[in-house]
Design a protein around this motif. Sequence first.
Motif, short mmCIF file in Angstrom:
data_model
loop_
_atom_site.label_atom_id
_atom_site.label_comp_id
_atom_site.label_asym_id
_atom_site.label_seq_id
_atom_site.Cartn_x
_atom_site.Cartn_y
_atom_site.Cartn_z
N ASN A 52 -52.46 -9.68 -42.85
CA ASN A 52 -53.55 -10.65 -42.74
C ASN A 52 -54.43 -10.64 -43.98
O ASN A 52 -54.85 -11.69 -44.47
N ARG A 53 -54.72 -9.45 -44.48
CA ARG A 53 -55.57 -9.37 -45.67
C ARG A 53 -54.82 -9.94 -46.88
O ARG A 53 -55.41 -10.63 -47.72
N SER A 54 -53.52 -9.71 -46.95
CA SER A 54 -52.72 -10.25 -48.05
C SER A 54 -52.78 -11.78 -48.07
O SER A 54 -53.03 -12.38 -49.12
N ILE A 55 -52.56 -12.40 -46.93
CA ILE A 55 -52.59 -13.88 -46.91
C ILE A 55 -54.00 -14.39 -47.16
O ILE A 55 -54.17 -15.45 -47.77
N SER A 56 -55.01 -13.64 -46.76
CA SER A 56 -56.39 -14.05 -47.05
C SER A 56 -56.64 -14.04 -48.55
O SER A 56 -57.26 -14.97 -49.09
N TYR A 57 -56.16 -13.00 -49.24
CA TYR A 57 -56.29 -12.96 -50.70
C TYR A 57 -55.54 -14.13 -51.35
O TYR A 57 -56.04 -14.73 -52.30
N LEU A 58 -54.36 -14.44 -50.84
CA LEU A 58 -53.60 -15.56 -51.41
C LEU A 58 -54.34 -16.88 -51.23
O LEU A 58 -54.41 -17.69 -52.15
N LYS A 59 -54.86 -17.09 -50.03
CA LYS A 59 -55.63 -18.32 -49.77
C LYS A 59 -56.86 -18.37 -50.66
O LYS A 59 -57.22 -19.43 -51.18
N LEU A 60 -57.53 -17.23 -50.83
CA LEU A 60 -58.71 -17.16 -51.68
C LEU A 60 -58.34 -17.51 -53.13
O LEU A 60 -59.10 -18.22 -53.81
N SER A 61 -57.19 -17.06 -53.59
CA SER A 61 -56.78 -17.32 -54.97
C SER A 61 -56.68 -18.82 -55.24
O SER A 61 -56.94 -19.28 -56.35
N LYS A 62 -56.33 -19.59 -54.23
CA LYS A 62 -56.22 -21.05 -54.37
C LYS A 62 -57.59 -21.71 -54.52
O LYS A 62 -57.70 -22.78 -55.08
N SER A 73 -57.11 -11.94 -57.25
CA SER A 73 -56.84 -12.12 -55.82
C SER A 73 -55.34 -12.03 -55.53
O SER A 73 -54.93 -11.42 -54.54
N ILE A 74 -54.54 -12.61 -56.41
CA ILE A 74 -53.08 -12.54 -56.23
C ILE A 74 -52.62 -11.09 -56.36
O ILE A 74 -51.76 -10.63 -55.59
N SER A 75 -53.19 -10.34 -57.30
CA SER A 75 -52.84 -8.92 -57.46
C SER A 75 -53.17 -8.12 -56.20
O SER A 75 -52.37 -7.29 -55.76
N GLU A 76 -54.34 -8.38 -55.63
CA GLU A 76 -54.72 -7.69 -54.39
C GLU A 76 -53.79 -8.07 -53.25
O GLU A 76 -53.40 -7.22 -52.44
N ALA A 77 -53.43 -9.34 -53.18
CA ALA A 77 -52.49 -9.80 -52.15
C ALA A 77 -51.15 -9.11 -52.29
O ALA A 77 -50.54 -8.69 -51.30
N LEU A 78 -50.70 -8.96 -53.53
CA LEU A 78 -49.42 -8.31 -53.80
C LEU A 78 -49.45 -6.84 -53.39
O LEU A 78 -48.50 -6.34 -52.78
N ILE A 79 -50.55 -6.15 -53.68
CA ILE A 79 -50.68 -4.75 -53.28
C ILE A 79 -50.58 -4.62 -51.76
O ILE A 79 -49.85 -3.77 -51.24
N ASP A 80 -51.32 -5.47 -51.04
CA ASP A 80 -51.27 -5.42 -49.58
C ASP A 80 -49.89 -5.77 -49.05
O ASP A 80 -49.41 -5.14 -48.09
N ALA A 81 -49.24 -6.75 -49.65
CA ALA A 81 -47.90 -7.14 -49.19
C ALA A 81 -46.91 -6.00 -49.40
O ALA A 81 -46.10 -5.70 -48.51
N ARG A 82 -46.99 -5.35 -50.55
CA ARG A 82 -46.10 -4.21 -50.80
C ARG A 82 -46.38 -3.07 -49.81
O ARG A 82 -45.45 -2.47 -49.29
N ASN A 83 -47.65 -2.79 -49.57
CA ASN A 83 -47.99 -1.74 -48.60
C ASN A 83 -47.54 -2.11 -47.20
O ASN A 83 -47.14 -1.24 -46.42
N CYS A 84 -47.58 -3.38 -46.90
CA CYS A 84 -47.13 -3.86 -45.59
C CYS A 84 -45.64 -3.55 -45.41
O CYS A 84 -45.23 -2.99 -44.39
N VAL A 85 -44.84 -3.87 -46.42
CA VAL A 85 -43.39 -3.62 -46.36
C VAL A 85 -43.11 -2.12 -46.33
O VAL A 85 -42.22 -1.66 -45.61
N LEU A 86 -43.86 -1.36 -47.10
CA LEU A 86 -43.66 0.09 -47.11
C LEU A 86 -44.05 0.73 -45.78
O LEU A 86 -43.46 1.72 -45.36
#
Length: 117
Positions: A52-62, A73-86
């Motif tokens: 949820n935080r990842s998609i929020s960062y992505l939406k914010l980047s727009k 914002s995209i970098s933060e989204a990417l960190i959260d997405a990677r942590n999500c998968v891990l």
Amino acid sequence: MSSKLSCLEAKNQGNEAFRKKKYNRAIRMYSIALNKISNEEEEKQRVVLLSNRSISYLKLSKKEKDEQDAANSISEALIDARNCVLTDKTFIKGYLRLSLCLKERQNYRNTKSTLTE
């Protein structure tokens, strides 16, 4: 006030803020929820909160007017997405979030491999 919120209350407030397109608030509330995880039941929510935080960062980047702010914002989204998968390799939304982040970074080769793994 945020110090008195439970993990679930903070998550719910984050969800409400996201629905209202208040992405900064959503990010803040999801961060609070992540910091409030204190038991096994709440730990199960970690992957959802990261997603949820990842998609929020992505939406914010727009919505960012400054190019550097958008990139951050995209970098933060990417960190959260990677942590999500891990955190949970079976959580499909994590891979979706990761691929969206990579797409935003125009990293199409890794986007494709993320989706086909």
